[in-house]
Design a protein around this motif. Structure first.
Motif, PDB file in Angstrom:
ATOM      1  N   SER A   1      58.423  90.389   6.637  1.00 21.79           N
ATOM      2  CA  SER A   1      58.511  91.174   6.317  1.00 21.79           C
ATOM      3  C   SER A   1      60.605  90.919   6.428  1.00 21.79           C
ATOM      4  O   SER A   1      61.232  90.743   7.013  1.00 21.79           O
ATOM      5  CB  SER A   1      58.007  93.330   6.846  1.00 21.79           C
ATOM      6  OG  SER A   1      56.700  92.853   6.803  1.00 21.79           O
ATOM      7  N   ILE A   2      60.897  92.563   5.787  1.00 22.23           N
ATOM      8  CA  ILE A   2      61.858  92.639   5.299  1.00 22.23           C
ATOM      9  C   ILE A   2      62.137  94.187   6.265  1.00 22.23           C
ATOM     10  O   ILE A   2      61.463  94.952   5.865  1.00 22.23           O
ATOM     11  CB  ILE A   2      63.068  92.909   4.858  1.00 22.23           C
ATOM     12  CG1 ILE A   2      62.310  93.872   3.199  1.00 22.23           C
ATOM     13  CG2 ILE A   2      63.369  91.468   3.152  1.00 22.23           C
ATOM     14  CD1 ILE A   2      63.546  94.504   1.749  1.00 22.23           C
ATOM     15  N   MET A   3      63.398  94.853   6.927  1.00 19.18           N
ATOM     16  CA  MET A   3      63.394  96.168   7.579  1.00 19.18           C
ATOM     17  C   MET A   3      65.219  96.822   7.927  1.00 19.18           C
ATOM     18  O   MET A   3      66.191  95.731   6.640  1.00 19.18           O
ATOM     19  CB  MET A   3      62.863  95.888   9.087  1.00 19.18           C
ATOM     20  CG  MET A   3      63.745  94.917   9.289  1.00 19.18           C
ATOM     21  SD  MET A   3      63.209  95.166  11.971  1.00 19.18           S
ATOM     22  CE  MET A   3      64.500  93.987  12.495  1.00 19.18           C
ATOM     23  N   THR A   4      64.594  97.745   7.535  1.00 16.93           N
ATOM     24  CA  THR A   4      66.131  98.167   7.775  1.00 16.93           C
ATOM     25  C   THR A   4      67.431  97.928   8.434  1.00 16.93           C
ATOM     26  O   THR A   4      66.574  97.670   9.702  1.00 16.93           O
ATOM     27  CB  THR A   4      65.949 100.341   8.020  1.00 16.93           C
ATOM     28  OG1 THR A   4      65.506 100.468   8.758  1.00 16.93           O
ATOM     29  CG2 THR A   4      65.695 100.905   6.567  1.00 16.93           C
TER      30      THR A   4
ATOM     31  N   ASN B   1      48.490  93.360  -2.198  1.00 19.56           N
ATOM     32  CA  ASN B   1      48.113  93.920  -0.319  1.00 19.56           C
ATOM     33  C   ASN B   1      49.689  93.789   0.126  1.00 19.56           C
ATOM     34  O   ASN B   1      50.460  92.665   0.278  1.00 19.56           O
ATOM     35  CB  ASN B   1      47.607  93.419   0.005  1.00 19.56           C
ATOM     36  CG  ASN B   1      47.239  93.701   1.772  1.00 19.56           C
ATOM     37  OD1 ASN B   1      48.235  94.666   2.016  1.00 19.56           O
ATOM     38  ND2 ASN B   1      45.732  93.804   1.899  1.00 19.56           N
ATOM     39  N   SER B   2      50.453  95.199  -0.200  1.00 27.34           N
ATOM     40  CA  SER B   2      51.233  94.894   1.187  1.00 27.34           C
ATOM     41  C   SER B   2      51.606  95.861   1.834  1.00 27.34           C
ATOM     42  O   SER B   2      50.170  96.612   2.564  1.00 27.34           O
ATOM     43  CB  SER B   2      52.303  95.162   0.055  1.00 27.34           C
ATOM     44  OG  SER B   2      53.804  95.683   0.919  1.00 27.34           O
ATOM     45  N   GLY B   3      52.390  96.838   2.621  1.00 25.27           N
ATOM     46  CA  GLY B   3      52.633  98.208   3.776  1.00 25.27           C
ATOM     47  C   GLY B   3      53.885  98.607   3.483  1.00 25.27           C
ATOM     48  O   GLY B   3      55.060  97.330   3.807  1.00 25.27           O
ATOM     49  N   ILE B   4      53.519  99.357   4.010  1.00 21.28           N
ATOM     50  CA  ILE B   4      55.722 100.271   4.065  1.00 21.28           C
ATOM     51  C   ILE B   4      55.191 100.597   6.073  1.00 21.28           C
ATOM     52  O   ILE B   4      54.028 101.476   6.207  1.00 21.28           O
ATOM     53  CB  ILE B   4      55.504 101.463   3.468  1.00 21.28           C
ATOM     54  CG1 ILE B   4      55.214 101.243   2.303  1.00 21.28           C
ATOM     55  CG2 ILE B   4      56.475 102.403   4.219  1.00 21.28           C
ATOM     56  CD1 ILE B   4      55.358 102.577   1.661  1.00 21.28           C
TER      57      ILE B   4
ATOM     58  N   TYR C   1      51.412 102.734   6.379  1.00 15.41           N
ATOM     59  CA  TYR C   1      51.337 102.646   5.856  1.00 15.41           C
ATOM     60  C   TYR C   1      50.575 101.858   3.973  1.00 15.41           C
ATOM     61  O   TYR C   1      51.223 101.117   3.839  1.00 15.41           O
ATOM     62  CB  TYR C   1      52.253 104.314   4.237  1.00 15.41           C
ATOM     63  CG  TYR C   1      51.799 105.099   3.590  1.00 15.41           C
ATOM     64  CD1 TYR C   1      51.361 103.887   1.819  1.00 15.41           C
ATOM     65  CD2 TYR C   1      51.634 106.101   3.085  1.00 15.41           C
ATOM     66  CE1 TYR C   1      51.192 105.293   1.162  1.00 15.41           C
ATOM     67  CE2 TYR C   1      51.065 107.163   2.052  1.00 15.41           C
ATOM     68  CZ  TYR C   1      51.188 105.769   0.771  1.00 15.41           C
ATOM     69  OH  TYR C   1      50.684 106.580  -0.293  1.00 15.41           O
ATOM     70  N   GLN C   2      49.084 101.799   4.171  1.00 14.11           N
ATOM     71  CA  GLN C   2      48.577 100.563   3.485  1.00 14.11           C
ATOM     72  C   GLN C   2      49.380 100.367   1.635  1.00 14.11           C
ATOM     73  O   GLN C   2      48.587 102.290   1.128  1.00 14.11           O
ATOM     74  CB  GLN C   2      47.366 100.414   3.463  1.00 14.11           C
ATOM     75  CG  GLN C   2      46.747  99.488   2.426  1.00 14.11           C
ATOM     76  CD  GLN C   2      46.900  97.998   2.826  1.00 14.11           C
ATOM     77  OE1 GLN C   2      48.104  97.206   3.917  1.00 14.11           O
ATOM     78  NE2 GLN C   2      45.230  97.550   3.370  1.00 14.11           N
ATOM     79  N   ILE C   3      50.068  99.206   1.221  1.00 11.00           N
ATOM     80  CA  ILE C   3      49.513  99.797  -0.201  1.00 11.00           C
ATOM     81  C   ILE C   3      48.973  98.464  -0.716  1.00 11.00           C
ATOM     82  O   ILE C   3      48.662  97.028  -0.244  1.00 11.00           O
ATOM     83  CB  ILE C   3      51.174  98.473  -0.391  1.00 11.00           C
ATOM     84  CG1 ILE C   3      52.291 100.298  -0.250  1.00 11.00           C
ATOM     85  CG2 ILE C   3      51.618  98.359  -1.598  1.00 11.00           C
ATOM     86  CD1 ILE C   3      52.426 101.483  -0.610  1.00 11.00           C
ATOM     87  N   LEU C   4      47.985  99.271  -1.306  1.00 10.27           N
ATOM     88  CA  LEU C   4      46.830  98.450  -1.882  1.00 10.27           C
ATOM     89  C   LEU C   4      46.319  98.575  -3.536  1.00 10.27           C
ATOM     90  O   LEU C   4      46.578 100.077  -3.487  1.00 10.27           O
ATOM     91  CB  LEU C   4      45.711  98.203  -1.589  1.00 10.27           C
ATOM     92  CG  LEU C   4      44.661  97.150  -0.736  1.00 10.27           C
ATOM     93  CD1 LEU C   4      44.832  95.994   0.005  1.00 10.27           C
ATOM     94  CD2 LEU C   4      43.300  97.839  -0.990  1.00 10.27           C
TER      95      LEU C   4
ATOM     96  N   GLN D   1      55.959  94.787   4.042  1.00  7.02           N
ATOM     97  CA  GLN D   1      55.198  93.493   4.451  1.00  7.02           C
ATOM     98  C   GLN D   1      55.497  93.129   3.128  1.00  7.02           C
ATOM     99  O   GLN D   1      55.410  92.550   2.017  1.00  7.02           O
ATOM    100  CB  GLN D   1      54.041  94.197   4.401  1.00  7.02           C
ATOM    101  CG  GLN D   1      53.262  93.036   4.846  1.00  7.02           C
ATOM    102  CD  GLN D   1      51.757  93.453   6.147  1.00  7.02           C
ATOM    103  OE1 GLN D   1      51.087  94.076   4.917  1.00  7.02           O
ATOM    104  NE2 GLN D   1      51.745  93.361   6.803  1.00  7.02           N
ATOM    105  N   ASN D   2      55.050  91.575   3.398  1.00  2.00           N
ATOM    106  CA  ASN D   2      54.972  90.370   2.771  1.00  2.00           C
ATOM    107  C   ASN D   2      54.002  89.847   2.466  1.00  2.00           C
ATOM    108  O   ASN D   2      53.757  88.860   3.595  1.00  2.00           O
ATOM    109  CB  ASN D   2      56.422  89.312   2.207  1.00  2.00           C
ATOM    110  CG  ASN D   2      56.125  87.986   1.801  1.00  2.00           C
ATOM    111  OD1 ASN D   2      54.919  87.633   0.829  1.00  2.00           O
ATOM    112  ND2 ASN D   2      57.257  87.328   2.070  1.00  2.00           N
ATOM    113  N   HIS D   3      52.979  89.752   2.381  1.00  2.00           N
ATOM    114  CA  HIS D   3      51.534  89.568   2.793  1.00  2.00           C
ATOM    115  C   HIS D   3      50.879  89.200   1.989  1.00  2.00           C
ATOM    116  O   HIS D   3      50.073  88.089   1.375  1.00  2.00           O
ATOM    117  CB  HIS D   3      50.520  91.242   2.102  1.00  2.00           C
ATOM    118  CG  HIS D   3      49.375  90.643   3.071  1.00  2.00           C
ATOM    119  ND1 HIS D   3      48.382  90.186   2.387  1.00  2.00           N
ATOM    120  CD2 HIS D   3      48.732  91.897   4.320  1.00  2.00           C
ATOM    121  CE1 HIS D   3      47.328  90.517   3.155  1.00  2.00           C
ATOM    122  NE2 HIS D   3      47.017  91.173   4.083  1.00  2.00           N
TER     123      HIS D   3
END
Length: 224
Positions: free
Chosen positions: A67-70, A90-93, A113-116, A208-210
Motif C-alpha cells: 500500500s501507499i500511506m500518508t 478490490n481495494s481498501g482505505i 473501509y472496504q473498496i469493492l 491498498q494495492n490488492h
C-alpha cells in the motif's frame, strides 16, 4: 450588538473550508510514501488528477502488493475522497496504520473501509467483507454504489472510537470501536488473538494495492 456585516458569512465559510487538509495535490505523490519499502513501486502513479493503482490493467488482477500511506499520523478525523475501481476489483482505505518491523502490511494494524465492486466481485462474498464494510467486522447496509469505473464518494469519521462509514452521501455503517460488541466480533473473527489490529488511536491513512486497478481523487481530511 453590532450588525452582522455582509462578508461575515463568507468569512465563516472560508474558516470552515480552511479546516480541511488536502492529502493529494493532483499532480504527484508528495505527502505519500510506500508502506514498508522505498521508493514507490511502478504500481502507483498519478493520472488525470487521481492517484492510480495498476493503471490500465482493466479486469486483470496482478496479485497483492504494498500500500501507499500518508507521511503523517491522524487521530480523530473526518476523511473524504472519491474512488472508481475496475470490474470485479478490490481495494481498501485504512486508518491508524502503524509501520513496524515484522508487521508486513497496513491491514495488520489499520481498520479498513472496504473498496469493492460488489456486483462482479471475484474475491469477496460475505456481507462484512463487501463494499463500505469495516472489513471482517461490520457489514454496511443501504448502499447505493455507482458501477465499476464510475466515481463514488466516501466519507469516514473516527471520533474517540465512534466510527461512521458513508457512501455517496448516505451513512451506511456506524459502530463503536472498543465496545463489548466490537470486542466480541474481533474475538470471533479474522482478528482473534491479534494484538496489532486497531491497537492505536493514531496512525497513517493508507490505500491498498490488492492487485486491481483503482483510482482515488479529491482526498482531504479534517482533524476533529
Amino acid at each position: 450588538m453590532a450588525e452582522k456585516k455582509a462578508d461575515d458569512k463568507g468569512a465563516t465559510e472560508n474558516e470552515s473550508a480552511s479546516e480541511w487538509i488536502s492529502l493529494f495535490n493532483g499532480e504527484n505523490l508528495d505527502g505519500w510514501e510506500m508502506y514498508g519499502e522505498e521508493p514507490f513501486t511502478e504500481h502507483w502513479s498519478v493520472v488525470d488528477g487521481a492517484i492510480v493503482c495498476n493503471n490500465g490493467i482493466g479486469e486483470k488482477n496482478i496479485g497483492f502488493f504494498r500500500s501507499i500511506m500518508t507521511d503523517r499520523d491522524f487521530g480523530n478525523f473526518e476523511l473524504e475522497l472519491e474512488y472508481k475501481i475496475a470490474k470485479g476489483g478490490n481495494s481498501g482505505i485504512f486508518y491508524h496504520v502503524i509501520e513496524k518491523e515484522g508487521w508486513g502490511h497496513d491491514y495488520v494494524s489499520g481498520p479498513e473501509y472496504q473498496i469493492l465492486d460488489d456486483e462482479f466481485s471475484r474475491s469477496e462474498k460475505e456481507p462484512f467483507k463487501m463494499l463500505a464494510s469495516n472489513y471482517s467486522m461490520y457489514p454496511a447496509t443501504g448502499k447505493k454504489p455507482n458501477g465499476y469505473m464510475q466515481w463514488n464518494k466516501v466519507k469516514i469519521v473516527y471520533d474517540k472510537g465512534h466510527v461512521e462509514h458513508w457512501l455517496n452521501g448516505e451513512k451506511v455503517l456506524e459502530f463503536e470501536e472498543g465496545s463489548e460488541d466490537w470486542l466480541a466480533k474481533k474475538a470471533a473473527g479474522k482478528w482473534a488473538g491479534s494484538d496489532s489490529y486497531a491497537a492505536s488511536t493514531t496512525g497513517r491513512i493508507s490505500l491498498q494495492n490488492h492487485g486491481d486497478e483503482v483510482h482515488y481523487r479529491n482526498i482531504r481530511i479534517k482533524e476533529l
